[in-house]
Design an enzyme around this catalytic site. Structure first.
Site, short mmCIF file in Angstrom:
data_model
loop_
_atom_site.label_atom_id
_atom_site.label_comp_id
_atom_site.label_asym_id
_atom_site.label_seq_id
_atom_site.Cartn_x
_atom_site.Cartn_y
_atom_site.Cartn_z
N GLU A 1 0.74 -1.28 0.08
CA GLU A 1 0.01 0.06 0.14
C GLU A 1 0.87 1.11 0.02
OE1 GLU A 1 -3.20 -0.36 -1.01
OE2 GLU A 1 -3.63 -1.35 0.66
N ASP B 1 -4.43 1.20 -9.06
CA ASP B 1 -6.06 1.08 -9.36
C ASP B 1 -6.54 0.78 -10.81
OD1 ASP B 1 -5.74 1.37 -6.81
OD2 ASP B 1 -6.82 3.21 -6.58
C1 GAF Z 1 -5.31 4.76 -3.80
C2 GAF Z 1 -4.59 5.18 -5.01
F1 GAF Z 1 -5.36 5.57 -6.02
C3 GAF Z 1 -3.57 4.26 -5.39
O1 GAF Z 1 -2.92 4.59 -6.51
C4 GAF Z 1 -2.64 3.55 -4.25
O2 GAF Z 1 -1.71 4.63 -4.01
C5 GAF Z 1 -3.41 3.47 -3.05
O3 GAF Z 1 -4.51 4.32 -2.82
C6 GAF Z 1 -2.85 3.24 -1.89
O4 GAF Z 1 -1.62 2.04 -2.01
O5 GAF Z 1 -6.06 3.69 -4.11
#
Ligand code: GAF
Length: 382
Positions: free
Chosen positions: A29, A165
């Site tokens: 994450e 995502d």
């Molecule tokens: C959100 C962001 F959109 C992703 O790119 C990612 O950074 C995530 O948070 C954290 O891991 O979903």
């Protein structure tokens, strides 16, 4: 009525339909915008975008789940408030001259919960991008569409997100996680075939209003850390290039908060590598421990958790049928992802719903998720 019938009834014509899924992320994450690794999978909750040309030379939008309608001039492709911004953004990002050559009627619907850390906005962008690519024969690859979705999120919604995502929504494969290298954009499908296990999401029902501003601050703090590390070693271009020893050596040179943010990212990347090893060994006990460690880091070092998420992870950890759990996505609430023994999944859901309701006065929605294929044109009828 399915979306095709609703479209027919509302706009009085046939349509094309694109569907794109939300995602889960097992571990890794806040590593994507630090050029690290992530381990997402596309899920069987989706956003659907139905489209057809119109002769009115305007863009007409209708969101079924909100019962909201908007019209935009074809020259109006600039950021707006709310969900239409993602559609306008995708048009601006993928169309030649940033505009549609003709008017269009568009209807959207879906079952990806909004603000739950399951990437409903990335799914909306992915479905829209795929549909435009198909209808106007733009010749874009799935990665091109994912990158356009990321730019839309950054420039039209103000979230300086990474690529996870949008990538996951477009590249998902049923029964597989994807280990993505966010620097090279190379990826590997990793089978996630554990018939005795269920992926259960527990929605804290907290959707923090500061999530996007705090997210952007985290990104800046990581960049500030890289600048300090660079003073000693100019070859460090992102946290991907540094290790914990280098970080420790520069600790005194940086703000303590910045140090903690960087430490989390370096450790999380290592956890992801270890988690992939345990997947290969089919050892979910080890995998689960890494998920709990990830949550501890998110909460203490990265400070993107909240009392509700911490309560859920702590409570879930006491349940024997669970291998591991952690807060998923950008943070400040959203969903807790947990790996639960299949036979105990329903009992688990009931227990956690009751406990949470007593503690916070609201009942968390829970979803048993399957890892599904990525975005596609016209298939499932909703
Ligand atoms: C959100 C962001 F959109 C992703 O790119 C990612 O950074 C995530 O948070 C954290 O891991 O979903």
């Amino acid at each position: 009525m399915n979306i095709r019938q609703q479209f027919q009834q509302y706009f009085g014509k046939e349509c094309r339909i694109a569907e794109a899924p939300g995602r889960v992320n097992l571990i890794g994450e806040h590593t994507d915008y630090n050029q690290g690794f992530v381990l997402p999978g596309a899920i069987d909750k989706k956003i659907y975008v139905a489209l057809a040309a119109n002769a009115d030379h305007i863009l007409k939008l209708n969101a079924l789940q909100y019962n909201e309608q908007y019209s935009f001039s074809l020259d109006d492709m600039h950021p707006v408030k709310g969900w239409p911004t993602y559609l306008l953004g995708m048009i601006a990002m993928v169309m030649p001259e940033k505009r549609l050559p003709q008017g269009m009627d568009i209807m959207i619907t879906g079952n990806v919960p909004v603000g739950a850390g399951m990437s409903s906005s990335a799914a909306l962008c992915s479905a829209m991008g795929l549909a435009l690519n198909e209808i106007f024969q733009l010749g874009l690859s799935r990665m091109d569409i994912a990158l356009a979705g990321q730019k839309t999120e950054q420039q039209f919604a103000g979230l300086q997100c990474g690529i996870m995502d949008q990538f996951a929504s477009l590249h998902g494969k049923a029964g597989h996680l994807m280990k993505l290298d966010c620097r090279s954009l190379e990826y590997e499908y990793m089978p996630f075939h554990f018939p005795e296990i269920r992926i259960v999401l527990v929605n804290s029902m907290v959707s923090h209003t500061l999530a996007s501003s705090e997210y952007n601050i985290r990104r800046q703090q990581c960049e500030a850390g890289v600048k300090v590390l660079q003073k000693r070693d100019p070859s460090i271009l992102s946290l991907r290039d540094a290790d914990l020893k280098q970080l420790e050596a520069q600790r005194k040179e940086m703000d303590e908060t910045v140090f903690k943010r960087c430490r989390f990212v370096l450790e999380e990347n290592q956890r992801l590598q270890d988690a992939c090893d345990s997947l290969t060994r089919r050892n979910l006990d080890d995998f689960g421990k890494l998920m709990y460690a990830s949550h501890a880091g998110l909460s203490k070092d990265y400070e993107v958790s909240c009392p509700e998420s911490d309560y859920l992870v702590k409570t879930i950890k006491e349940i024997k049928a669970v291998k591991g759990a952690r807060q998923m996505g950008g943070g400040f609430g959203g969903c807790i992802i947990s790996l639960v023994e299949k036979n105990e999944a329903e009992t688990f859901i009931q227990a956690i719903q009751e406990k949470y309701a007593v503690e916070f006065g609201k009942r968390p929605e829970c979803y048993i998720m399957n890892i599904d294929d990525g975005a596609r044109m016209e298939s499932v009828i909703v």
